[in-house]
Design an enzyme around this catalytic site. Structure first.
Site, mmCIF file in Angstrom:
data_model
loop_
_atom_site.group_PDB
_atom_site.id
_atom_site.type_symbol
_atom_site.label_atom_id
_atom_site.label_comp_id
_atom_site.label_asym_id
_atom_site.label_seq_id
_atom_site.Cartn_x
_atom_site.Cartn_y
_atom_site.Cartn_z
ATOM 1 N N ASP A 18 4.619 9.553 -2.474
ATOM 2 C CA ASP A 18 5.339 8.616 -3.343
ATOM 3 C C ASP A 18 6.859 8.798 -3.240
ATOM 4 O OD1 ASP A 18 5.601 6.631 -5.179
ATOM 5 O OD2 ASP A 18 4.983 7.815 -6.916
ATOM 6 N N ASN A 66 -1.381 -2.385 -3.189
ATOM 7 C CA ASN A 66 -0.071 -2.561 -2.547
ATOM 8 C C ASN A 66 0.159 -3.959 -1.950
ATOM 9 O OD1 ASN A 66 0.177 0.903 -1.410
ATOM 10 N ND2 ASN A 66 1.098 -0.064 -3.199
HETATM 11 C C1 FPP Z 1 4.894 5.128 -2.023
HETATM 12 O O1 FPP Z 1 6.263 5.046 -2.239
HETATM 13 C C2 FPP Z 1 4.579 4.874 -0.639
HETATM 14 C C3 FPP Z 1 3.833 3.835 -0.170
HETATM 15 C C4 FPP Z 1 3.211 2.796 -1.026
HETATM 16 C C5 FPP Z 1 3.614 3.650 1.280
HETATM 17 C C6 FPP Z 1 3.460 4.934 2.048
HETATM 18 C C7 FPP Z 1 3.558 4.590 3.462
HETATM 19 C C8 FPP Z 1 4.040 5.381 4.417
HETATM 20 C C9 FPP Z 1 4.459 6.785 4.240
HETATM 21 C C10 FPP Z 1 4.142 4.824 5.783
HETATM 22 C C11 FPP Z 1 2.803 4.410 6.307
HETATM 23 C C12 FPP Z 1 2.753 4.716 7.696
HETATM 24 C C13 FPP Z 1 1.732 5.276 8.349
HETATM 25 C C14 FPP Z 1 1.963 5.829 9.672
HETATM 26 C C15 FPP Z 1 0.383 5.405 7.798
HETATM 27 P P1 FPP Z 1 6.802 3.777 -3.009
HETATM 28 O O2 FPP Z 1 7.033 2.690 -2.047
HETATM 29 O O3 FPP Z 1 5.863 3.450 -4.131
HETATM 30 O O4 FPP Z 1 8.173 4.315 -3.548
HETATM 31 P P2 FPP Z 1 8.719 4.208 -5.020
HETATM 32 O O5 FPP Z 1 7.732 4.931 -5.892
HETATM 33 O O6 FPP Z 1 10.028 4.917 -4.914
HETATM 34 O O7 FPP Z 1 8.850 2.760 -5.349
#
Ligand code: FPP
Length: 238
Positions: A18, A66
């Site tokens: 996250d 998502n």
């Molecule tokens: C959460 O942070 C992260 C996600 C919803 C996406 C995670 C994806 C990756 C690490 C990349 C995927 C790639 C591969 C190779 C599988 P957030 O976007 O919710 O951040 P925030 O909490 O700060 O809004």
């Protein structure tokens, strides 16, 4: 810093990665760049975990919820998955990491589905760490799918209702045959489970880190393992 006990490593570590967007925002960057850095970090952490002897790692890359994000952000994450699956095709064998994508393929485009199959097939016999990438994954959705599979077997007279046990559920979820996570890590200071591995985390230890995922380092991983090693696990007993 206190050494970790390499004879008492968690066999399976699950991570809620996250904080990608907050990491980007803090630097005045677009959300997609946070995900890009997050994906790079996943590669670093997976290699490191494999090198110290972790056997299973499950990471939450994209949840069934998502899809509600902007089309631009969703498409950036899809592109990253495709890029890193291709990248793993060339590098995973050197590291001996076995790639397994878990979740429903409903709504994923054919190109991504093909990449998933290719990398899973190519790394199938690898004997290092198994990296489960939870993509289009939801814990409740996983239990619904397992229930349907089991109901189908009952309907076809392959098993009776009385024969359904906890093992039947475990055998029909995406992580069938794998041990449950010993340790669940969530980064960025949030302390909730967000529909991740609901069945599998019954007895897992939780460690929360304040770091945003793109900056969660190898040393931070060792720190969570240290904390895990200080806990006494009871599994409901004394
Ligand atoms: C959460 O942070 C992260 C996600 C919803 C996406 C995670 C994806 C990756 C690490 C990349 C995927 C790639 C591969 C190779 C599988 P957030 O976007 O919710 O951040 P925030 O909490 O700060 O809004």
């Amino acid at each position: 810093m206190e050494e970790i006990d390499y004879n008492n490593l968690p066999e399976h570590i699950a991570i809620i990665m996250d904080g990608n967007r907050r990491w980007a925002k803090q630097r005045g960057l677009e959300a997609s760049l946070g995900h890009k850095e997050g994906a790079e970090n996943l590669k670093r952490i997976a290699k490191f975990a494999n090198s110290i002897g972790i056997k299973y790692m499950t990471v939450y890359a994209f949840s069934t919820e998502n899809w509600k994000r902007t089309e631009k952000e969703v498409s950036a994450i899809m592109k990253l998955l495709k890029f890193y699956l291709k990248d793993f095709l060339t590098s995973a064998n050197n590291d001996n990491i076995k790639i397994n994508v878990i979740g429903t393929d409903f709504k994923l485009n054919n190109e991504i589905k093909e990449e998933i199959l290719k990398v899973e097939e190519k790394t199938l016999k690898d004997t290092g760490m198994t990296l489960n990438i939870a993509f289009n994954y939801g814990g409740r959705d996983e239990i619904v799918n397992a229930t349907k599979k089991i109901a189908e077997k009952v309907k076809e007279n392959e098993m009776s209702i009385e024969e359904i046990t906890e093992k039947t559920i475990a055998d029909n979820i995406y992580t069938a045959g794998q041990p449950d996570p010993d340790l669940v890590i969530r980064t960025s200071g949030e302390q909730r489970i967000s529909n991740f591995l609901l069945w599998q985390i019954a007895y897992s230890e939780f460690v929360f880190s304040n770091k945003y995922w793109p900056e969660f380092s190898n040393e931070d991983l060792l720190e969570t393992i240290r904390e895990y090693q200080h806990r006494t696990r009871k599994f409901g007993g004394k």
